[in-house]
Every structure is written in structure tokens, then in C-alpha cells.
Design a protein around this motif. Structure first.
Motif, PDB file in Angstrom:
ATOM      1  N   VAL A 141      21.387  -9.640  48.867  1.00 53.98           N
ATOM      2  CA  VAL A 141      20.377  -8.725  48.095  1.00 53.98           C
ATOM      3  C   VAL A 141      21.410  -7.519  47.273  1.00 53.98           C
ATOM      4  N   VAL A 142      20.868  -7.633  46.123  1.00 54.08           N
ATOM      5  CA  VAL A 142      21.430  -6.939  45.037  1.00 54.08           C
ATOM      6  C   VAL A 142      20.666  -5.672  44.432  1.00 54.08           C
ATOM      7  N   HIS A 143      21.318  -4.866  43.783  1.00 55.20           N
ATOM      8  CA  HIS A 143      20.615  -3.881  42.710  1.00 55.20           C
ATOM      9  C   HIS A 143      20.954  -4.291  41.468  1.00 55.20           C
ATOM     10  N   VAL A 144      19.790  -4.426  40.632  1.00 60.43           N
ATOM     11  CA  VAL A 144      20.241  -4.802  39.149  1.00 60.43           C
ATOM     12  C   VAL A 144      19.721  -3.576  38.277  1.00 60.43           C
ATOM     13  N   ASP A 145      20.531  -3.017  37.504  1.00 60.99           N
ATOM     14  CA  ASP A 145      20.343  -1.945  36.589  1.00 60.99           C
ATOM     15  C   ASP A 145      20.117  -1.945  35.228  1.00 60.99           C
ATOM     16  N   GLN A 146      18.939  -2.144  34.867  1.00 58.99           N
ATOM     17  CA  GLN A 146      18.498  -2.368  33.382  1.00 58.99           C
ATOM     18  C   GLN A 146      19.252  -1.429  32.618  1.00 58.99           C
ATOM     19  N   GLU A 147      19.383  -0.203  32.948  1.00 55.52           N
ATOM     20  CA  GLU A 147      19.669   1.022  32.190  1.00 55.52           C
ATOM     21  C   GLU A 147      21.341   1.034  32.034  1.00 55.52           C
ATOM     22  N   ASP A 148      21.969   0.001  32.921  1.00 61.52           N
ATOM     23  CA  ASP A 148      23.383  -0.079  32.773  1.00 61.52           C
ATOM     24  C   ASP A 148      23.975  -1.525  32.337  1.00 61.52           C
ATOM     25  N   ASP A 149      23.178  -2.024  31.274  1.00 62.30           N
ATOM     26  CA  ASP A 149      23.487  -3.347  30.654  1.00 62.30           C
ATOM     27  C   ASP A 149      23.262  -4.505  32.065  1.00 62.30           C
ATOM     28  N   TYR A 150      22.202  -4.078  32.888  1.00 61.68           N
ATOM     29  CA  TYR A 150      21.813  -5.166  33.886  1.00 61.68           C
ATOM     30  C   TYR A 150      22.916  -5.281  34.958  1.00 61.68           C
ATOM     31  N   LYS A 151      23.680  -4.222  35.096  1.00 57.26           N
ATOM     32  CA  LYS A 151      24.740  -4.236  36.219  1.00 57.26           C
ATOM     33  C   LYS A 151      24.237  -4.469  37.563  1.00 57.26           C
ATOM     34  N   ILE A 152      25.141  -5.275  38.024  1.00 57.11           N
ATOM     35  CA  ILE A 152      24.545  -5.937  39.532  1.00 57.11           C
ATOM     36  C   ILE A 152      25.546  -5.352  40.450  1.00 57.11           C
ATOM     37  N   THR A 153      24.925  -4.976  41.526  1.00 59.59           N
ATOM     38  CA  THR A 153      25.618  -4.061  42.412  1.00 59.59           C
ATOM     39  C   THR A 153      25.061  -4.726  43.930  1.00 59.59           C
ATOM     40  N   PHE A 154      26.330  -5.296  44.596  1.00 60.22           N
ATOM     41  CA  PHE A 154      25.984  -5.931  45.768  1.00 60.22           C
ATOM     42  C   PHE A 154      25.438  -4.862  46.758  1.00 60.22           C
ATOM     43  N   LEU A 155      24.446  -5.167  47.681  1.00 60.23           N
ATOM     44  CA  LEU A 155      24.004  -4.218  48.888  1.00 60.23           C
ATOM     45  C   LEU A 155      24.303  -4.958  50.158  1.00 60.23           C
ATOM     46  N   ALA A 156      23.699  -6.190  50.368  1.00 62.83           N
ATOM     47  CA  ALA A 156      23.789  -6.651  51.486  1.00 62.83           C
ATOM     48  C   ALA A 156      23.614  -8.284  51.809  1.00 62.83           C
ATOM     49  N   SER A 157      24.451  -8.981  52.636  1.00 62.03           N
ATOM     50  CA  SER A 157      24.537 -10.151  52.575  1.00 62.03           C
ATOM     51  C   SER A 157      23.191 -10.855  53.033  1.00 62.03           C
ATOM     52  N   SER A 158      22.261 -10.251  53.525  1.00 63.12           N
ATOM     53  CA  SER A 158      20.813 -10.770  53.630  1.00 63.12           C
ATOM     54  C   SER A 158      19.895  -9.984  53.572  1.00 63.12           C
ATOM     55  N   PHE A 159      18.365 -10.471  53.362  1.00 59.37           N
ATOM     56  CA  PHE A 159      17.542  -9.642  53.559  1.00 59.37           C
ATOM     57  C   PHE A 159      17.378  -8.770  54.735  1.00 59.37           C
ATOM     58  N   GLU A 160      17.386  -9.449  55.792  1.00 62.36           N
ATOM     59  CA  GLU A 160      17.531  -8.651  57.071  1.00 62.36           C
ATOM     60  C   GLU A 160      18.236  -7.589  57.053  1.00 62.36           C
ATOM     61  N   GLU A 161      19.451  -7.797  56.775  1.00 64.63           N
ATOM     62  CA  GLU A 161      20.447  -6.691  56.819  1.00 64.63           C
ATOM     63  C   GLU A 161      20.075  -5.789  55.910  1.00 64.63           C
TER      64      GLU A 161
END
Length: 173
Positions: A141-161
Motif C-alpha cells: 500500500v502506497v500513498h501517491v501525491d499528485q501535488e508533489d509530482d505524483y510522489k509515491i510514499t510506501f505505507l504498508a507491505s499489505s492491505f491488511e497491515e
């Protein structure tokens, strides 16, 4: 329900808005397969399981802690709603502003399934990221930030996590 939810009644926030815009009918096995085919990815079992309890909606706990700053905050991101498995509701995986819409119209990177929107009204999204696992694996699971040139930030290794890691916004007041 598996052990990943102790009490589902404490997960979803009840509201007219959620019922109108997010909550689809409980998905059949056939619908799950159709949506997976349409999106091109196998949904995580934990995602399907959560949608069996309520197919989309607004969680009570809306914040996920991060180790790096995002456009939202220095130490967390916020989710507004989780898209249900379906096409009927505006905020469903194949709905009017579903995953394909975010990729095709908002030009989000085509790395998986966009499943959660943010309070920014589309300017950042939560995504099941299949880059490391392939179309049938267990996505991160990642967070994708359109306002920061679609920066991808890792959040969790699974949806459950990810779901287990959601905390109430009061933790950041």
C-alpha cells in the motif's frame, strides 16, 4: 471474518453520505472476478474480506502514520474513504471516479489499483501497488501525491497491515 478485524462494527463510520456515495451491495464472487478482470489485478483476500463486511465506506480511524512528510502532514496521511468493489457508486473501484478514472483522467501512475481517496478531493490517493509482486501477488500500500509530482510514499507491505495501522485523527491533534 478472520482475525484481522476484532470488531467490524468499530471500523466503519455510518453516514448518509457514505451510504449514497461509497457503499455498494455485498460483492458476489462473480462480481469480484469481473472487477479484477476490468482492473487487470487480483484483489488482496483481505480487501475482499473487508468488502464482505461492508462494501466501501468511510472508516472511523482515518490516519496512517508515516516516517516522512507528505503534502498532508509531517507524520501521517489521511484517508477519506475506501472504494467498494463495484461500478454503481461514484466512489467504487470501477465507478465514476474509480481507479481507472484516476489513472486515465488525473494521470496517476499506472502501478495498481487506487482504492482510497483523501480529504484533498483527488490530489492524493491510496493505491494497491503491484510493481514488486505482479498482477496476482500481494500488493503493497502506497500513498501517491499528485501535488508533489505524483510522489509515491510506501505505507504498508499489505492491505491488511494498512487497515490494522489506521489510527484515529485525535492521535495527531
Amino acid at each position: 471474518m478472520s482475525n484481522y478485524f476484532k470488531d467490524i462494527s468499530t471500523f466503519w463510520k455510518d453516514s448518509d453520505y457514505a451510504r449514497e456515495e461509497y457503499i455498494n451491495e455485498t460483492p458476489s464472487a462473480e462480481l469480484v472476478k469481473e472487477i479484477e478482470k476490468e482492473l487487470g489485478y487480483k484483489l488482496p483476500d483481505s480487501y475482499v474480506e473487508l468488502m464482505q463486511s461492508q462494501n466501501g465506506g468511510i472508516p472511523i480511524n482515518t490516519c496512517f502514520p508515516t516516517n516522512e512528510a507528505t503534502s498532508w502532514a509531517d507524520d501521517h496521511v489521511a484517508i477519506h474513504g475506501i472504494l467498494g468493489i463495484g461500478r454503481e457508486k461514484t466512489y467504487s473501484l470501477c465507478g465514476e471516479v474509480g481507479s481507472k478514472f484516476m489513472i486515465d483522467e488525473w494521470e496517476y501512475p499506472d502501478i495498481g489499483i487506487y482504492f482510497g481517496d483523501c480529504p484533498s478531493a483527488g490530489h492524493d490517493m491510496f493505491c494497491l501497488d503491484y510493481r514488486a509482486c505482479g498482477k496476482n501477488g500481494e500488493p503493497q500500500v502506497v500513498h501517491v501525491d499528485q501535488e508533489d509530482d505524483y510522489k509515491i510514499t510506501f505505507l504498508a507491505s499489505s492491505f491488511e497491515e494498512f487497515i490494522k495501522g489506521l489510527v484515529n485523527d485525535e492521535a495527531f491533534d
